[in-house]
Design an enzyme around this catalytic site. Structure first.
Site, PDB file in Angstrom:
ATOM      1  N   LYS A 103       0.869  -1.183   0.000  1.00  0.00           N
ATOM      2  CA  LYS A 103       0.000   0.000   0.000  1.00  0.00           C
ATOM      3  C   LYS A 103       0.898   1.223   0.000  1.00  0.00           C
ATOM      4  O   LYS A 103       2.066   1.149   0.414  1.00  0.00           O
ATOM      5  CB  LYS A 103      -0.863  -0.013   1.274  1.00  0.00           C
ATOM      6  CG  LYS A 103      -2.117   0.821   1.186  1.00  0.00           C
ATOM      7  CD  LYS A 103      -3.307   0.030   0.670  1.00  0.00           C
ATOM      8  CE  LYS A 103      -4.539   0.904   0.565  1.00  0.00           C
ATOM      9  NZ  LYS A 103      -5.716   0.166   0.112  1.00  0.00           N
TER      10      LYS A 103
ATOM     11  N   GLY B 105     -23.538   4.401   4.007  1.00  0.00           N
ATOM     12  CA  GLY B 105     -22.624   4.943   3.005  1.00  0.00           C
ATOM     13  C   GLY B 105     -23.057   4.576   1.603  1.00  0.00           C
ATOM     14  O   GLY B 105     -23.082   3.397   1.235  1.00  0.00           O
TER      15      GLY B 105
ATOM     16  N   VAL C 250     -19.215   2.240  -3.926  1.00  0.00           N
ATOM     17  CA  VAL C 250     -19.589   0.832  -3.706  1.00  0.00           C
ATOM     18  C   VAL C 250     -21.020   0.728  -3.176  1.00  0.00           C
ATOM     19  O   VAL C 250     -21.838  -0.051  -3.692  1.00  0.00           O
ATOM     20  CB  VAL C 250     -18.624   0.152  -2.700  1.00  0.00           C
ATOM     21  CG1 VAL C 250     -19.035  -1.298  -2.470  1.00  0.00           C
ATOM     22  CG2 VAL C 250     -17.194   0.233  -3.187  1.00  0.00           C
TER      23      VAL C 250
ATOM     24  N   TYR D 267     -23.741   2.504  -3.300  1.00  0.00           N
ATOM     25  CA  TYR D 267     -24.911   2.732  -4.152  1.00  0.00           C
ATOM     26  C   TYR D 267     -25.137   1.556  -5.114  1.00  0.00           C
ATOM     27  O   TYR D 267     -26.268   1.085  -5.275  1.00  0.00           O
ATOM     28  CB  TYR D 267     -24.794   4.055  -4.935  1.00  0.00           C
ATOM     29  CG  TYR D 267     -26.175   4.486  -5.394  1.00  0.00           C
ATOM     30  CD1 TYR D 267     -26.998   5.230  -4.551  1.00  0.00           C
ATOM     31  CD2 TYR D 267     -26.698   4.068  -6.612  1.00  0.00           C
ATOM     32  CE1 TYR D 267     -28.298   5.567  -4.924  1.00  0.00           C
ATOM     33  CE2 TYR D 267     -27.988   4.408  -6.995  1.00  0.00           C
ATOM     34  CZ  TYR D 267     -28.782   5.155  -6.153  1.00  0.00           C
ATOM     35  OH  TYR D 267     -30.079   5.468  -6.508  1.00  0.00           O
TER      36      TYR D 267
END
Ligand code: NAD
Length: 356
Positions: A80, A178, A182, A184
């Site tokens: 990362k 949220g 992702v 929705y």
């Protein structure tokens, strides 16, 4: 600042602190483990309040990628990167080109992709100076969010099957926290499958859209975790399951896309003790990385999405083993990932001995 002795270091193979005087880029690139392949992981751009916070974030996320790719059956390691800057005001082409040069220094042991605060377009700029970038539009898989949502949808189906003994989502209540990239799309899949949606976002327009387009019921953002529902799907930020929210949960399943859903490791056991089934975050949200792992000259989106659907069966195996061993699902997932890494390590050691 401690690095090697930091509690999050966990035997990282390398950590590169990159400073570019001209652009002001300050980035940390972490490669946790390359036993299974090159370390693939997103680039987070965030206005960290301290260097310690940035280092902790990159180390935790990088280690998580090792486990995620191992459990998804990918030939990829974990890594990362973080850029310490404000994504709203500090972006420039020169900065992302400098970031590309940082990635290039790692000679392919780390492959960068987009993440919170960066976009596919930003990574395309970095791609000008290094080939070690994934998830770009041209010749690549593009935005991974739809694949992540598809994986979470399949993970919710597996969770409902295991916990509620139901083979479909007709009438199953799902509370989604949220409604971003992702969340929705997940709601669209759930709606098509006949689930009943309760939704929350701090951004009101997304909530309105879900109410109008998907017949969802709007819930205030600070109440979504306590609604009477079958499934609670955290799809916003990390730490959704913490001592405060835990005691208020009414769901019998926690299954969503957010990374680091458990604020502390003890939360996994706490969920188990309350009879709540937890779909470990890095298992259920692996759809995006599975899609990206298919990138290349023979990229086939259908084949990639089919592999994303396998998250369903991977979770069923984890749930069954957790039940048999009376252990939290996140602990069992970690154990399986470590077994995969150990076996791969042994195989490569054996290979080295044969070829020596
Ligand atoms: P996003 O930024 O597009 O969406 C997050 C949404 O959550 C936003 O709409 C935001 O307004 C909302 N939100 C923030 N705080 C909230 C709160 N307190 N209550 C309700 N809503 C809140 O991000 P995304 O790409 O959809 O990712 C969502 C989560 O899934 C993140 O944790 C991310 O790390 C994780 N994830 C995403 C992917 C991917 O492919 N995008 C892959 C793996 C994991």
């Amino acid at each position: 600042m401690k690095v090697f002795s930091s509690p999050d270091f966990d035997e990282h193979e390398s950590v590169l602190f990159f400073n570019d005087k001209e652009t002001g880029l300050k980035a940390i690139l972490a490669v946790h483990d390359t036993t299974l392949g090159p370390a693939l992981g997103g680039t987070r751009m965030w206005n960290y309040t301290s260097e310690e916070e940035a280092l902790k974030d990159v180390l935790r996320l990088s280690r998580g990628m090792t486990y995620k790719s191992a459990l998804a059956g990918l030939k990829l390691g974990g890594g990362k990167s973080v850029i310490i800057a404000d994504p709203h005001s500090d972006k420039s082409e020169a900065l992302f080109e400098a970031f590309g040069r940082a990635v290039d220094r790692l000679n392919g042991s780390y492959i960068a992709a987009e993440d919170v605060g960066t976009s596919v377009a930003d990574l395309e700029v970095a791609r000008r100076v290094t080939p070690h970038i994934a998830g770009i539009s041209e010749g690549g898989a593009g935005d991974p969010s739809p694949a992540t949502a598809w994986g979470v949808f399949n993970g919710i189906k597996a969770s409902v099957k295991h916990k509620l003994g139901k083979d479909n989502l007709e009438g199953v209540k799902v509370a989604v926290q949220g409604l971003g990239h992702v969340g929705y799309i997940l709601c669209q899949y759930l709606h098509e499958a006949g689930a009943e949606l309760l939704v929350a976002d701090i951004f009101e327009d997304s909530v309105k859209r879900a109410v109008q387009e998907l017949g969802a019921t709007a819930v205030p953002a600070d109440e979504i975790h306590k609604v009477d529902t079958d499934v609670f799907a955290p799809c916003a930020l990390g730490g959704a399951i913490n001592p405060n929210t835990l005691s208020e949960l009414k769901a019998s399943i926690v299954a969503g896309s957010a990374n680091n859903q458990l604020e502390t490791p003890e939360m996994g056991e706490a969920l188990r003790a309350r009879g709540i089934l937890y779909a470990p975050d890095y298992v259920i949200n692996a759809g995006g990385i599975i899609l990206i792992s298919h990138e290349g000259p023979t990229f086939n989106r259908d084949a990639a999405m089919k592999q994303v659907s396998d998250i369903h069966d991977t979770l069923l195996d984890i749930f069954a083993r957790a039940e048999a061993e009376q252990k939290p699902t996140d602990v069992v997932a970690d154990k399986i990932a470590l077994e995969i890494l150990e076996n791969a390590g042994k195989k490569s050691e054996a290979g080295q001995k044969v070829s020596a």
